[in-house]
Each structure stands twice: as C-alpha cells, then as structure tokens.
Design an enzyme around this catalytic site. Sequence first.
Site, PDB file in Angstrom:
ATOM      1  N   ARG A  18      14.148  77.947  94.857  1.00 19.93           N
ATOM      2  CA  ARG A  18      13.537  77.721  93.550  1.00 19.93           C
ATOM      3  C   ARG A  18      13.924  76.341  93.036  1.00 19.93           C
ATOM      4  O   ARG A  18      15.093  76.001  92.973  1.00 19.93           O
ATOM      5  CB  ARG A  18      13.999  78.793  92.550  1.00 19.93           C
ATOM      6  CG  ARG A  18      12.994  79.916  92.400  1.00 19.93           C
ATOM      7  CD  ARG A  18      13.477  81.026  91.510  1.00 19.93           C
ATOM      8  NE  ARG A  18      13.737  80.599  90.131  1.00 19.93           N
ATOM      9  CZ  ARG A  18      13.831  81.441  89.102  1.00 19.93           C
ATOM     10  NH1 ARG A  18      13.662  82.746  89.307  1.00 19.93           N
ATOM     11  NH2 ARG A  18      14.107  81.011  87.904  1.00 19.93           N
ATOM     12  N   LYS A  68      18.568  90.068  85.207  1.00 19.60           N
ATOM     13  CA  LYS A  68      17.512  90.624  84.347  1.00 19.60           C
ATOM     14  C   LYS A  68      16.286  91.080  85.124  1.00 19.60           C
ATOM     15  O   LYS A  68      15.788  92.172  84.912  1.00 19.60           O
ATOM     16  CB  LYS A  68      17.019  89.518  83.402  1.00 19.60           C
ATOM     17  CG  LYS A  68      17.470  89.606  81.996  1.00 19.60           C
ATOM     18  CD  LYS A  68      16.807  88.499  81.163  1.00 19.60           C
ATOM     19  CE  LYS A  68      16.837  87.183  81.824  1.00 19.60           C
ATOM     20  NZ  LYS A  68      15.750  86.289  81.777  1.00 19.60           N
ATOM     21  N   ARG A  88      20.190  75.098  81.985  1.00 23.41           N
ATOM     22  CA  ARG A  88      19.555  76.355  81.572  1.00 23.41           C
ATOM     23  C   ARG A  88      20.525  77.233  80.802  1.00 23.41           C
ATOM     24  O   ARG A  88      20.155  77.889  79.835  1.00 23.41           O
ATOM     25  CB  ARG A  88      19.009  77.096  82.791  1.00 23.41           C
ATOM     26  CG  ARG A  88      17.804  76.392  83.397  1.00 23.41           C
ATOM     27  CD  ARG A  88      17.457  76.962  84.737  1.00 23.41           C
ATOM     28  NE  ARG A  88      16.894  78.287  84.612  1.00 23.41           N
ATOM     29  CZ  ARG A  88      16.956  79.213  85.553  1.00 23.41           C
ATOM     30  NH1 ARG A  88      17.577  78.981  86.679  1.00 23.41           N
ATOM     31  NH2 ARG A  88      16.407  80.374  85.362  1.00 23.41           N
ATOM     32  N   ARG A 119      21.059  82.176  95.059  1.00 22.74           N
ATOM     33  CA  ARG A 119      19.627  82.479  95.080  1.00 22.74           C
ATOM     34  C   ARG A 119      18.822  81.220  95.424  1.00 22.74           C
ATOM     35  O   ARG A 119      17.824  81.289  96.129  1.00 22.74           O
ATOM     36  CB  ARG A 119      19.200  83.002  93.698  1.00 22.74           C
ATOM     37  CG  ARG A 119      17.729  83.361  93.627  1.00 22.74           C
ATOM     38  CD  ARG A 119      17.382  84.044  92.318  1.00 22.74           C
ATOM     39  NE  ARG A 119      17.278  83.113  91.214  1.00 22.74           N
ATOM     40  CZ  ARG A 119      17.064  83.472  89.946  1.00 22.74           C
ATOM     41  NH1 ARG A 119      16.970  84.747  89.625  1.00 22.74           N
ATOM     42  NH2 ARG A 119      16.957  82.561  89.006  1.00 22.74           N
ATOM     43  N   ARG A 140      12.504  84.115  73.476  1.00 19.79           N
ATOM     44  CA  ARG A 140      13.690  83.373  73.873  1.00 19.79           C
ATOM     45  C   ARG A 140      14.148  82.414  72.787  1.00 19.79           C
ATOM     46  O   ARG A 140      15.157  81.749  72.947  1.00 19.79           O
ATOM     47  CB  ARG A 140      13.332  82.519  75.093  1.00 19.79           C
ATOM     48  CG  ARG A 140      13.943  82.948  76.401  1.00 19.79           C
ATOM     49  CD  ARG A 140      13.449  81.957  77.463  1.00 19.79           C
ATOM     50  NE  ARG A 140      14.218  82.003  78.661  1.00 19.79           N
ATOM     51  CZ  ARG A 140      13.875  82.664  79.754  1.00 19.79           C
ATOM     52  NH1 ARG A 140      12.773  83.372  79.774  1.00 19.79           N
ATOM     53  NH2 ARG A 140      14.647  82.614  80.822  1.00 19.79           N
TER      54      ARG A 140
HETATM   55  P1  ADP Z   1      15.727  83.397  84.425  1.00 21.19           P
HETATM   56  O1  ADP Z   1      15.534  84.860  84.365  1.00 21.19           O
HETATM   57  O2  ADP Z   1      16.412  82.952  85.678  1.00 21.19           O
HETATM   58  O3  ADP Z   1      16.321  82.827  83.174  1.00 21.19           O
HETATM   59  P2  ADP Z   1      12.874  83.154  84.142  1.00 21.19           P
HETATM   60  O4  ADP Z   1      12.241  83.479  85.431  1.00 21.19           O
HETATM   61  O5  ADP Z   1      12.875  84.181  83.078  1.00 21.19           O
HETATM   62  O6  ADP Z   1      14.345  82.667  84.472  1.00 21.19           O
HETATM   63  O7  ADP Z   1      12.221  81.836  83.520  1.00 21.19           O
HETATM   64  C1  ADP Z   1      12.139  80.639  84.255  1.00 21.19           C
HETATM   65  C2  ADP Z   1      11.770  79.485  83.340  1.00 21.19           C
HETATM   66  O8  ADP Z   1      10.504  79.729  82.686  1.00 21.19           O
HETATM   67  C3  ADP Z   1      12.728  79.219  82.170  1.00 21.19           C
HETATM   68  O9  ADP Z   1      13.852  78.472  82.538  1.00 21.19           O
HETATM   69  C4  ADP Z   1      11.800  78.480  81.199  1.00 21.19           C
HETATM   70  O10 ADP Z   1      11.611  77.130  81.566  1.00 21.19           O
HETATM   71  C5  ADP Z   1      10.484  79.192  81.375  1.00 21.19           C
HETATM   72  N1  ADP Z   1      10.346  80.294  80.392  1.00 21.19           N
HETATM   73  C6  ADP Z   1      10.342  81.621  80.662  1.00 21.19           C
HETATM   74  N2  ADP Z   1      10.185  82.338  79.539  1.00 21.19           N
HETATM   75  C7  ADP Z   1      10.102  81.444  78.513  1.00 21.19           C
HETATM   76  C8  ADP Z   1       9.966  81.551  77.105  1.00 21.19           C
HETATM   77  N3  ADP Z   1       9.893  82.741  76.500  1.00 21.19           N
HETATM   78  N4  ADP Z   1       9.918  80.408  76.393  1.00 21.19           N
HETATM   79  C9  ADP Z   1       9.991  79.222  76.970  1.00 21.19           C
HETATM   80  N5  ADP Z   1      10.127  79.041  78.282  1.00 21.19           N
HETATM   81  C10 ADP Z   1      10.192  80.134  79.067  1.00 21.19           C
END
Ligand code: ADP
Length: 185
Positions: free
Chosen positions: A131, A13, A142, A125, A88
């Site tokens: 990370r 993404k 996740r 990654r 989300r």
């Molecule tokens: P990825 O694209 O690998 O799923 P992100 O970088 O988008 O991860 O997000 C990392 C973390 O940030 C998520 O696992 C969550 O804990 C938090 N997060 C991001 N966006 C949201 C959201 N809209 N609501 C709740 N938590 C979020």
Amino acid sequence: MRLLIMGPPGAGKGTQATKIAEFFGIAHISTGDLFRANLSEGTALGLEAKKYMDAGEYVPDSVTNDMVRDRLTHADAQAGFLLDGYPRTVAQVAELDEMLGDETLDKVLVLTADTDEVVGRLLNRAHKQGRADDTEEVIRRRLEVYEEQTAPLIDLYSSRGILVSVDGLGSIDEVAGRIHAVLNA
Ligand code: ADP
C-alpha cells in the site's frame, strides 16, 4: 443496527469491521475501501483522493461527505450499517448527524492500540500488500492526523453515552470476543 467503528490506523478496524457487519447482516461502509475502489476504477474522485491518501492526509470533507451520503442511500444500508473510517473529523460528525436525522447511531466502538504496536503492524502490512500510504513517514503522519482530528470524536461520542471501547491488542478472535461482549452480541 447503526454502528461506527473507529481507532488509529493499524488497530485492526477493517478486519473486525468485516466480521461485525457479517455477524449482524448489515452493510460495511468503509471510506478507505470506497476511495481505493474508486482509484482502481480510475474515477476522478479516486484520483483526487489518492493525492491525500499517499501523503497520510485526510481527503477533503467536500469529497468524502458526498460519497458517504450517496452510499447510505443504497438498498443494503437500509437495514443497518457499520461505518468504518467515517466520520473522522468533528465537521464530518455534524454532516453525518444531518444525514441520519432521527436515525442516530446506536453505538460507537473504539478499538484502542499502542502507537509502537500499530506502526509495527502497518509496516508489516506495507511489505505484504504494497500500500502506497504505508511508508514509515506516511504512517507517522497518519497517526498524528488521527490524534489531532479524529481522537476528539471519542469524547464527543462519549458525551452522547454511546461509546464503547475495546483493547485491539491480541489475536483477531480475542479482539472479536471482546467486541461481542461490549455489543451484547
Ligand atoms: P486505516 O484504516 O488504515 O486508517 P483507511 O483505509 O480507513 O485507513 O483510510 C485510508 C485513507 O483514506 C486515509 O488515510 C485517508 O486519507 C482517507 N480517508 C478515509 N476515510 C476518510 C474520511 N472519513 N475523511 C477523510 N479521509 C478519509
């Protein structure tokens, strides 16, 4: 142009979102990036978010909604934006609907990816970037949280007639080509 990109962790993404936002000249609003930026600046919001991110859980809506609401008021978002990682949850969709009013999303792009493939990508990654939210146990959590809380948004946006779906498996350029095709760009 107001877009949302969604897909399981590891579907690519973030990479595609950066390219799409550049192509259309719109703001790339990634909640994951916003949380990580807060964390590296040591803000209270960043420290709060870290507890959840490190466990593979979602940050509480009360924190996330306000952060996005504020971000959407910035000048660069007025000509359009690509939301990446928000909403989300179904509750976040309701909140976003209220923030946007009549200026609804034009399209919701879902990047699909098979679970084994995304676990492999995320572990890879993790080795490269270190990370903290990328240990195997956290990765599996996740993915579970995504299935439970975020996958239902696919039906929700599909019923609004704005959903487009793209296979995230392939090279970055191949996937980008598919995205341009479904966005008619
Ligand atoms: P990825 O694209 O690998 O799923 P992100 O970088 O988008 O991860 O997000 C990392 C973390 O940030 C998520 O696992 C969550 O804990 C938090 N997060 C991001 N966006 C949201 C959201 N809209 N609501 C709740 N938590 C979020």
